[in-house]
Design a protein around this motif. Structure first.
Motif, PDB file in Angstrom:
ATOM      1  N   VAL A   2      47.660  77.668  19.273  1.00 44.33           N
ATOM      2  CA  VAL A   2      48.460  77.850  20.475  1.00 44.33           C
ATOM      3  C   VAL A   2      49.018  79.270  20.513  1.00 44.33           C
ATOM      4  N   SER A   3      48.978  79.888  21.693  1.00 44.96           N
ATOM      5  CA  SER A   3      49.505  81.241  21.836  1.00 44.96           C
ATOM      6  C   SER A   3      50.696  81.251  22.791  1.00 44.96           C
ATOM      7  N   ARG A   4      51.470  82.315  22.721  1.00 42.01           N
ATOM      8  CA  ARG A   4      52.623  82.473  23.601  1.00 42.01           C
ATOM      9  C   ARG A   4      52.185  82.495  25.062  1.00 42.01           C
ATOM     10  N   LYS A  12      55.211  78.321  33.674  1.00 48.38           N
ATOM     11  CA  LYS A  12      55.050  78.687  35.082  1.00 48.38           C
ATOM     12  C   LYS A  12      54.606  77.473  35.898  1.00 48.38           C
ATOM     13  N   MET A  13      53.717  76.638  35.332  1.00 54.29           N
ATOM     14  CA  MET A  13      53.305  75.407  36.013  1.00 54.29           C
ATOM     15  C   MET A  13      54.492  74.474  36.222  1.00 54.29           C
ATOM     16  N   LEU A  14      55.438  74.512  35.293  1.00 56.50           N
ATOM     17  CA  LEU A  14      56.603  73.632  35.348  1.00 56.50           C
ATOM     18  C   LEU A  14      57.724  74.181  36.223  1.00 56.50           C
ATOM     19  N   GLY A  15      57.557  75.404  36.727  1.00 56.16           N
ATOM     20  CA  GLY A  15      58.544  75.958  37.643  1.00 56.16           C
ATOM     21  C   GLY A  15      59.455  77.010  37.046  1.00 56.16           C
ATOM     22  N   TYR A  16      59.172  77.466  35.836  1.00 58.74           N
ATOM     23  CA  TYR A  16      60.001  78.493  35.209  1.00 58.74           C
ATOM     24  C   TYR A  16      59.149  79.723  34.947  1.00 58.74           C
ATOM     25  N   THR A  17      59.601  80.872  35.384  1.00 55.17           N
ATOM     26  CA  THR A  17      58.899  82.122  35.131  1.00 55.17           C
ATOM     27  C   THR A  17      59.566  82.818  33.952  1.00 55.17           C
ATOM     28  N   ALA A  18      58.822  82.928  32.866  1.00 50.91           N
ATOM     29  CA  ALA A  18      59.358  83.546  31.652  1.00 50.91           C
ATOM     30  C   ALA A  18      59.474  85.057  31.839  1.00 50.91           C
ATOM     31  N   ASN A  24      61.013  86.515  22.353  1.00 48.83           N
ATOM     32  CA  ASN A  24      61.474  86.226  20.990  1.00 48.83           C
ATOM     33  C   ASN A  24      61.787  84.746  20.816  1.00 48.83           C
ATOM     34  N   HIS A  25      62.442  84.168  21.800  1.00 46.47           N
ATOM     35  CA  HIS A  25      62.766  82.751  21.707  1.00 46.47           C
ATOM     36  C   HIS A  25      61.497  81.890  21.791  1.00 46.47           C
ATOM     37  N   LEU A  26      60.553  82.279  22.634  1.00 40.93           N
ATOM     38  CA  LEU A  26      59.283  81.537  22.712  1.00 40.93           C
ATOM     39  C   LEU A  26      58.518  81.615  21.396  1.00 40.93           C
ATOM     40  N   ASP A  27      58.513  82.800  20.780  1.00 44.62           N
ATOM     41  CA  ASP A  27      57.855  82.942  19.475  1.00 44.62           C
ATOM     42  C   ASP A  27      58.529  82.063  18.428  1.00 44.62           C
ATOM     43  N   TYR A  28      59.857  82.022  18.466  1.00 38.00           N
ATOM     44  CA  TYR A  28      60.596  81.176  17.527  1.00 38.00           C
ATOM     45  C   TYR A  28      60.213  79.701  17.709  1.00 38.00           C
ATOM     46  N   GLU A  29      60.240  79.220  18.952  1.00 40.68           N
ATOM     47  CA  GLU A  29      59.891  77.820  19.230  1.00 40.68           C
ATOM     48  C   GLU A  29      58.436  77.540  18.862  1.00 40.68           C
ATOM     49  N   LEU A  30      57.566  78.482  19.113  1.00 39.10           N
ATOM     50  CA  LEU A  30      56.149  78.336  18.777  1.00 39.10           C
ATOM     51  C   LEU A  30      55.966  78.185  17.274  1.00 39.10           C
ATOM     52  N   ARG A  57      55.692  70.371  23.945  1.00 41.07           N
ATOM     53  CA  ARG A  57      56.867  70.259  23.072  1.00 41.07           C
ATOM     54  C   ARG A  57      57.624  71.584  23.007  1.00 41.07           C
ATOM     55  N   ILE A  58      56.891  72.683  22.916  1.00 42.78           N
ATOM     56  CA  ILE A  58      57.517  74.001  22.891  1.00 42.78           C
ATOM     57  C   ILE A  58      58.264  74.243  24.203  1.00 42.78           C
ATOM     58  N   CYS A  59      57.630  73.916  25.322  1.00 41.75           N
ATOM     59  CA  CYS A  59      58.264  74.090  26.626  1.00 41.75           C
ATOM     60  C   CYS A  59      59.520  73.235  26.734  1.00 41.75           C
ATOM     61  N   ALA A  60      59.455  71.994  26.261  1.00 47.18           N
ATOM     62  CA  ALA A  60      60.611  71.102  26.322  1.00 47.18           C
ATOM     63  C   ALA A  60      61.767  71.657  25.500  1.00 47.18           C
ATOM     64  N   ASP A  61      61.489  72.075  24.269  1.00 46.04           N
ATOM     65  CA  ASP A  61      62.539  72.629  23.419  1.00 46.04           C
ATOM     66  C   ASP A  61      63.138  73.902  24.031  1.00 46.04           C
ATOM     67  N   PHE A  62      62.265  74.744  24.573  1.00 46.16           N
ATOM     68  CA  PHE A  62      62.707  75.999  25.176  1.00 46.16           C
ATOM     69  C   PHE A  62      63.602  75.743  26.390  1.00 46.16           C
ATOM     70  N   LEU A  63      63.142  74.890  27.314  1.00 45.62           N
ATOM     71  CA  LEU A  63      63.916  74.617  28.525  1.00 45.62           C
ATOM     72  C   LEU A  63      65.235  73.918  28.212  1.00 45.62           C
TER      73      LEU A  63
END
Length: 129
Positions: A2-4, A12-18, A24-30, A57-63
């Motif tokens: 899985v990549s960032r 973006k599909m879920l409605g959030y534009t990173a 950094n936070h996405l890398d941490y969750e990943l 799961r990464i998206c859920a934890d991040f959001l």
């Protein structure tokens, strides 16, 4: 693996534009989620079939983190319209109907992303000797 970029695309599909600040936070969750799967399953490489579940799961934890820290910006909380009456113009929004507030809908949305994660990775577990 899985990549960032895959996670950003799913967000973006879920409605959030990173943003760049989210990297950094996405890398941490990943890394946290991949390490969890590898440790839980006792494997060195993750089967490709698990990638969509890991991304969700990464998206859920991040959001969920962003919401709880008060820094969730750019996410659409707009309410859906429950009813429209044209004569004398009446609009009723489906907000706050019992327990169905925007925050509760968001929490249910995040739980749906996490749902069944351990069930999906358990068949890939290996015994430790």
């Amino acid at each position: 693996m899985v990549s960032r970029e895959q996670v950003i695309s799913r967000l973006k599909m879920l409605g959030y534009t990173a943003t760049v600040e989210d990297n950094n936070h996405l890398d941490y969750e990943l890394n946290k989620t991949i390490n969890y799967v590898m440790n839980y399953c006792n494997i060195q490489t993750i089967p490709e079939i698990l990638n969509p579940r890991i991304i969700d799961r990464i998206c859920a934890d991040f959001l969920y983190y962003k919401k709880n820290s008060g820094s969730l910006e750019g996410f659409n909380y707009d309410a859906v319209i429950k009813s429209i009456k044209e004569g004398d113009t009446t609009l009723t929004y489906a907000v706050g109907q019992g327990e169905d507030t925007p925050e509760n809908r968001f929490d249910s949305f995040v739980k749906q992303l996490e749902r069944g994660f351990d069930k999906w990775i358990t068949p890939h577990r290996r015994l430790r000797w």
